[in-house]
Design an enzyme around this catalytic site. Sequence first.
Site, mmCIF file in Angstrom:
data_model
loop_
_atom_site.group_PDB
_atom_site.id
_atom_site.type_symbol
_atom_site.label_atom_id
_atom_site.label_comp_id
_atom_site.label_asym_id
_atom_site.label_seq_id
_atom_site.Cartn_x
_atom_site.Cartn_y
_atom_site.Cartn_z
ATOM 1 N N ASP A 209 -3.137 4.581 -2.642
ATOM 2 C CA ASP A 209 -4.122 5.217 -1.770
ATOM 3 C C ASP A 209 -4.684 6.490 -2.415
ATOM 4 O O ASP A 209 -3.925 7.328 -2.898
ATOM 5 C CB ASP A 209 -3.402 5.577 -0.459
ATOM 6 C CG ASP A 209 -4.336 6.027 0.625
ATOM 7 O OD1 ASP A 209 -5.184 5.223 1.031
ATOM 8 O OD2 ASP A 209 -4.237 7.188 1.063
ATOM 9 N N GLU B 12 -6.962 3.181 -5.620
ATOM 10 C CA GLU B 12 -8.163 3.371 -4.806
ATOM 11 C C GLU B 12 -8.766 4.710 -5.166
ATOM 12 O O GLU B 12 -8.054 5.716 -5.266
ATOM 13 C CB GLU B 12 -7.834 3.379 -3.310
ATOM 14 C CG GLU B 12 -9.084 3.587 -2.452
ATOM 15 C CD GLU B 12 -8.837 4.342 -1.150
ATOM 16 O OE1 GLU B 12 -7.897 5.123 -1.067
ATOM 17 O OE2 GLU B 12 -9.622 4.139 -0.199
ATOM 18 N N HIS C 264 -9.990 -2.298 5.280
ATOM 19 C CA HIS C 264 -9.705 -1.748 6.614
ATOM 20 C C HIS C 264 -10.503 -0.483 6.913
ATOM 21 O O HIS C 264 -10.469 0.025 8.041
ATOM 22 C CB HIS C 264 -8.207 -1.449 6.706
ATOM 23 C CG HIS C 264 -7.797 -0.396 5.739
ATOM 24 N ND1 HIS C 264 -7.824 -0.581 4.368
ATOM 25 C CD2 HIS C 264 -7.394 0.876 5.928
ATOM 26 C CE1 HIS C 264 -7.459 0.537 3.763
ATOM 27 N NE2 HIS C 264 -7.186 1.437 4.686
ATOM 28 N N ASP C 265 -11.202 0.028 5.892
ATOM 29 C CA ASP C 265 -12.022 1.243 6.080
ATOM 30 C C ASP C 265 -13.505 0.915 6.175
ATOM 31 O O ASP C 265 -14.311 1.833 6.356
ATOM 32 C CB ASP C 265 -11.867 2.182 4.874
ATOM 33 C CG ASP C 265 -10.487 2.802 4.773
ATOM 34 O OD1 ASP C 265 -10.077 3.116 3.642
ATOM 35 O OD2 ASP C 265 -9.827 2.945 5.819
ATOM 36 N N ASP D 223 0.873 -1.169 0.000
ATOM 37 C CA ASP D 223 0.000 0.000 0.000
ATOM 38 C C ASP D 223 0.916 1.227 0.000
ATOM 39 O O ASP D 223 1.862 1.282 0.787
ATOM 40 C CB ASP D 223 -0.837 -0.022 1.298
ATOM 41 C CG ASP D 223 -2.113 0.790 1.183
ATOM 42 O OD1 ASP D 223 -3.105 0.406 1.826
ATOM 43 O OD2 ASP D 223 -2.114 1.793 0.445
HETATM 44 O O1 TEU Z 1 -9.121 6.033 2.384
HETATM 45 C C1 TEU Z 1 -9.717 6.955 1.521
HETATM 46 C C2 TEU Z 1 -10.883 7.543 2.161
HETATM 47 O O2 TEU Z 1 -11.313 8.576 1.763
HETATM 48 C C3 TEU Z 1 -11.565 6.795 3.227
HETATM 49 O O3 TEU Z 1 -10.916 7.023 4.446
HETATM 50 C C4 TEU Z 1 -12.988 7.267 3.290
HETATM 51 O O4 TEU Z 1 -12.967 8.656 3.428
HETATM 52 C C5 TEU Z 1 -13.704 6.739 4.455
HETATM 53 O O5 TEU Z 1 -13.232 5.486 4.798
HETATM 54 C C6 TEU Z 1 -15.166 6.732 4.097
HETATM 55 O O6 TEU Z 1 -15.797 5.775 4.865
HETATM 56 C C7 TEU Z 1 -7.724 5.896 2.197
HETATM 57 C C8 TEU Z 1 -7.258 4.801 3.144
HETATM 58 O O7 TEU Z 1 -7.844 3.563 2.762
HETATM 59 C C9 TEU Z 1 -7.670 5.214 4.540
HETATM 60 O O8 TEU Z 1 -7.381 4.192 5.486
HETATM 61 C C10 TEU Z 1 -6.913 6.484 4.895
HETATM 62 O O9 TEU Z 1 -7.364 6.944 6.157
HETATM 63 C C11 TEU Z 1 -7.167 7.582 3.841
HETATM 64 O O10 TEU Z 1 -7.082 7.129 2.507
HETATM 65 C C12 TEU Z 1 -6.117 8.670 3.978
HETATM 66 O O11 TEU Z 1 -4.863 8.121 3.608
#
Ligand code: TEU
Length: 556
Positions: free
Chosen positions: A209, A251, A326-327, A107
């Site tokens: 990301d 992503e 993970h989100d 990542d």
């Molecule tokens: O996530 C992109 C992101 O925008 C998400 O965090 C989203 O806003 C949120 O989950 C909506 O539910 C990426 C990574 O996957 C995340 O873990 C990071 O926090 C974010 O970018 C910043 O790097």
Amino acid sequence: MKAESAPSQDATRWWQAATGYQIYPRSFCDSNGDGVGDIAGIISKLDHLRDLGIGFIWLSPVYESPMADNGYDISDYRAIAPEFGTLADFDRLVAEARERGIRIVMDLVVNHSSSAHPWFRAASASRQAPEHDYYIWRDPAADGGPPGRHRASFGGPAWHWVPQVGRYYFGQFSPEQPDLNWDNPALRRQIYQMMNWWLDRGIGGFRLDVISMIGKDVDAEIYEEGPRLHTYLQEMHREAFAGRDIVTVGESWAVSPETALLYCGRDRGELDMMFQFAHVVAGWHPELGKWGTPPPFDLRRFKRVFNQWQAVMAEDGWNSLFLSNHDLPRQVSVYGDDGEFRVASAKMLATVMHLMKGTPFVYQGEEIGMTNAHFERIDQLRDVEALGHYADQIANGVTPEEFMAGVNANGRDNARTPMQWTDGPQAGFTTGTPWLEVNRNHGTVNVAADRADPDGIFEHYRRLIALRRDMPIVVHGAYRPFAEDHRAVFAYARELDGRRIGVVANFTRDPVEFDVPEGLAMTGRCLISNARARQALSGRLSLAPFEAFAILSGDG
Ligand code: TEU
Ligand code: CA
């Protein structure tokens, strides 16, 4: 639709017949008892992943970081965070994984760095520093305030004042995550050199990301898919990816069926596939988004998204297939049933996702049906996004109870509770105190118990992954949806060289009578099922709760 013949084996890229497995290192396995997962812990569990049959690991960030966003805030792109281990540990992980036929896809966060990165320290100390323009600075507005009203993703303003230079910098996510200025060729060169440094260490590629944000134009208030995005992605491909046998996954929460092929069309010279989130956003509260109580699940809307993305990539580009990461909250809690029908619905979701066209991604714990955590108090949370929004939402009049309902439905900590290996203390994740509480249900939901069951969820995933690895029709078969308006059943076929796989799934906890559409009717051998082994798809079927199966016709 004419069933195309399978491209020759050498035309099939390794990541088209493989299944990915995402590891969130902080929560996977802790080898030294400090309560935080680490690389040595991952190495100790590689046999679990070899048994599952996955082809590559998407490893969430392990770079040096102050961990404001658990590593999505990088302060040294060429060092490993001490809590995860050392570069030697990382190289050992790559080697040990390769021995098991598994590649490591890293990542990489290049939309922003950490505010603790030496580049940012220099940039915020002097306007004359060469690194100053690695970031996005603007002078104060006429009234002395911030140059814009944009809000940060994790709550609060996106513009932050630095008195030493008398300017504001832009941080899309948080003050600790200053956005990099991709319009600066010197910055881009730094990034490409770093990418090549990792690729030369033998990694299998990158997950990039929020990559659709790197072309932003803050003055025009364009934060996603900006005017120079594809120029930069094509340059990135030329400078780092071209000629390498790797996979790159971008992503984007903005990519749409209309823009998807711009990123991953075969001849675009950019990326191999995208993570898109239309199916996730479709399940959010229309006004409050992820923080509101979600509306009832609507299968027809869910199917529309996947059928549309299958159609967009039918002849070009390549889909990623996932419901978890993970989100995101745990899929069995969102789309299935995390109570009475946890096992059946976990298998049903896996069957539907893994037999579509594209590359499936399994998120750690998904293979044993791990569920949402059901938090009761805000102090149990660790996620910067939830904690940041809590202040904003309460200020907007949302009650703490309402906010916790949103957190329990969609909060990112749901996916980040430690991997549940055993029914023992801390689920076998750590001998210490875990950084985030272990889910209370680990006494029954754990790897040891599930893998002891020959009919467990792990075994179902293992069989699905093997079907993709061994059967060109699963990789290349044309996708045909059926019964698109059915409220309870997801049905589709895959067709190749005169053979067909028919897939039928009951998405509900109730028995369903399903009239098989004429065009789908078929007989053959049962490839996989979470209930009875059916050999025929025809007439009216009585489907059990969450029943899912696939039948292969033709010469098999
Ligand atoms: O996530 C992109 C992101 O925008 C998400 O965090 C989203 O806003 C949120 O989950 C909506 O539910 C990426 C990574 O996957 C995340 O873990 C990071 O926090 C974010 O970018 C910043 O790097
Ligand atoms: Ca540890």
